[in-house]
Enzyme design. Structure first.
Site, PDB file in Angstrom:
ATOM      1  N   SER A 162       0.668  -1.152  -0.093  1.00  0.00           N
ATOM      2  CA  SER A 162      -0.135   0.009  -0.179  1.00  0.00           C
ATOM      3  C   SER A 162       0.778   1.061   0.151  1.00  0.00           C
ATOM      4  CB  SER A 162      -0.998  -0.090   1.278  1.00  0.00           C
ATOM      5  OG  SER A 162      -1.929  -0.926   0.872  1.00  0.00           O
ATOM      6  N   LYS A 165      -0.057   3.507  -2.573  1.00  0.00           N
ATOM      7  CA  LYS A 165      -0.738   4.581  -2.649  1.00  0.00           C
ATOM      8  C   LYS A 165      -0.485   5.920  -2.610  1.00  0.00           C
ATOM      9  CE  LYS A 165      -4.630   1.733  -0.157  1.00  0.00           C
ATOM     10  NZ  LYS A 165      -3.937   0.268  -0.231  1.00  0.00           N
ATOM     11  N   SER A 220      -5.671   2.717   4.925  1.00  0.00           N
ATOM     12  CA  SER A 220      -5.500   2.262   3.609  1.00  0.00           C
ATOM     13  C   SER A 220      -6.492   1.411   3.017  1.00  0.00           C
ATOM     14  CB  SER A 220      -4.088   1.109   4.140  1.00  0.00           C
ATOM     15  OG  SER A 220      -3.433   1.001   2.954  1.00  0.00           O
TER      16      SER A 220
END
Length: 474
Positions: A162, A165, A220
């Site tokens: 993640s 991101k 997340s």
């Protein structure tokens, strides 16, 4: 800004703002909320009942409330990396892979060389040893000047989890005003991977863009990522835009397959590229706000009176929010963590001490202890703050193509017009046609890299002072 209070830990990124009020007692949750059945996908790797019970017992011993433990045990969430951390390695697991013998040299020749790269001056503190820094790849750099203080396998292409991101946010965040509302359709939440981390978005309910970004950064939440991607023209279009943005940032180790960082064949990035994403994103005040928020209230279901309830969410960046076995890092101000099967644990963080701001990225520690990526990142930050003036940089974080002025890393044996060829060759080899960068700041100065690389121009990307206490605009 959206409704609901936001509470910050140490290290906000804005001046002259007041500390937020604490979340209401009893409203905090440290796990994703449930989501509608139509959006769920079966996880073939889900733990059995005995494994879940064992995790619940461990959570109870670590001080989680029994009510929370019972809820987690019944839902199987204790088996996810969110609370349990990365699972212990199977004794039959193959040996850890080795980095490629030759990697990208963007940012300097030494950054493409396998192993630890550091150039200590007399009196400089030693780096922690390999028993302490077990990550396959890591890098610590000055967030403003871009000087790389030390690195290990900085350009090794690894699964990012993640932390990708950050690139998603740097790409999509400027496109929508934070007060824009969106009613979530079932199609918005389609295609999420089994076991995805979620903030708890519900179909047919409305959320502000501000709410959705809190879901991305704090929890997340892949459901928040997919909703924003739907608003942005769909997952495929968003992935294409992210790849284009990575190229613009000279992040040539990165190949984007999913916008949320979920494991996918061919999806890779590097500690170097993740640091570029963080450094670029931190130029945006909204990015700084979201990544530095420790906890917030998130919209829930509608009650019988038609009013929306809220529930508390906490940032899963444990150097920002803390955990039962780790304290918040002094001066921390973001940015993003991740954990998947292929990636292990990944983390990029920014912190300030005095006038110095450091970036650190850690990818996949070999030591599979709870919160290990954060511990190793904290060790690197401690070392970086102590050593920053006592080391020769081993490379630098380059700037975007749009600011290119040909002032990239050059061979120590050649300077000026011919000297730029080494960096130009590295960029051309990755499919690029421009020089390195002209930064955003005002300060300039020459920088020589010991015996290997010289930098023709060195400029700064100034960040706001990291100060304590902030609450969002209403």
């Amino acid at each position: 800004m959206g409704s609901g209070s936001i509470r910050r830990s140490a290290g906000a990124l804005f001046r002259g703002v007041l500390p937020a009020s604490r979340a209401k007692a009893g409203t905090f949750t440290d796990v994703p909320t449930t989501f509608s059945a139509s959006t769920a996908s079966a996880d073939p790797t889900a733990p059995n009942a005995s494994a879940t019970t064992g995790n619940a017992g461990r959570a109870a011993r670590h001080g989680f409330p029994l009510r929370t433990v019972a809820a987690l045990a019944s839902s199987g969430l204790l088996a996810t990396p969110l609370l349990a951390g990365t699972a212990h390695a199977d004794p039959k697991e193959p040996k850890a892979p080795k980095p490629p013998a030759k990697m990208s040299q963007i940012g300097g020749d030494r950054l493409g060389t396998p192993g630890v790269q550091v150039a200590l001056k007399p009196g400089a503190p030693k780096l922690p040893g390999p028993d302490t820094l077990t990550a396959r790849s890591w890098i610590v750099s000055d967030a403003e000047s871009g000087k790389v203080l030390a690195a290990k396998n900085a350009h090794w292409q690894l699964a990012p989890a993640s932390t990708l991101k950050m690139l998603f946010a740097d790409t999509v965040l400027p496109k929508f005003p934070k007060d824009q509302k969106h009613t979530v359709k079932p199609a918005d939440l389609a295609g999420m991977g089994a076991g995805s981390s979620l903030v708890g978005i519900k179909e047919n309910l409305s959320y502000s863009v501000h709410d959705l970004w809190l879901g991305v950064f704090l929890r997340s939440g892949n459901d928040a990522v997919h909703t924003l991607s739907a608003m942005n023209g769909g997952t495929k279009a968003t992935v294409t835009q992210m790849q284009r943005r990575a190229k613009e940032l000279n992040a040539r180790d990165t190949h984007v397959v999913t916008p949320d960082g979920y494991d996918a064949p061919g999806q890779v990035s590097s500690a170097y590229d993740l640091s570029l994403f963080a450094r670029s994103g931190l130029q945006n005040p909204d990015f700084r706000e979201y990544c530095s928020t420790a906890s917030a209230q998130f919209p829930g279901d509608k009650g019988k009176d038609g009013k929306r309830a809220t529930f508390g969410i906490q940032n899963t960046n444990r150097l920002l929010s803390g955990d039962y076995d780790i304290k918040p890092y002094p001066g921390i101000a973001g940015v993003k963590n991740g954990s998947t099967t292929n990636a292990g644990s990944t983390f990029t963080g920014v912190a300030q001490r005095g006038d110095r701001k450091l970036l650190v990225t850690v990818m996949n520690p070999e030591k599979k202890e709870h919160n290990e990526a954060y511990r190793e990142a904290a060790k690197l930050l401690d070392w970086g703050f102590a050593a920053a003036d006592k080391v020769e940089p081993v490379g630098r974080l380059v700037g975007p193509l749009s600011e290119g002025d040909g002032s990239g890393a050059v061979s120590a044996k050649g300077k000026g017009k011919n000297g730029d060829r080494s960096t130009q060759a590295a960029l051309d080899g990755a499919g690029d046609k421009n020089g390195a960068w002209t930064a955003l700041g005002l300060t300039t100065g020459a920088l020589a890299l010991l015996g290997v690389v010289a930098f023709a121009v060195h400029r700064r990307w100034p960040l706001p002072e990291l100060v304590r206490g902030r609450r969002p605009r209403k």
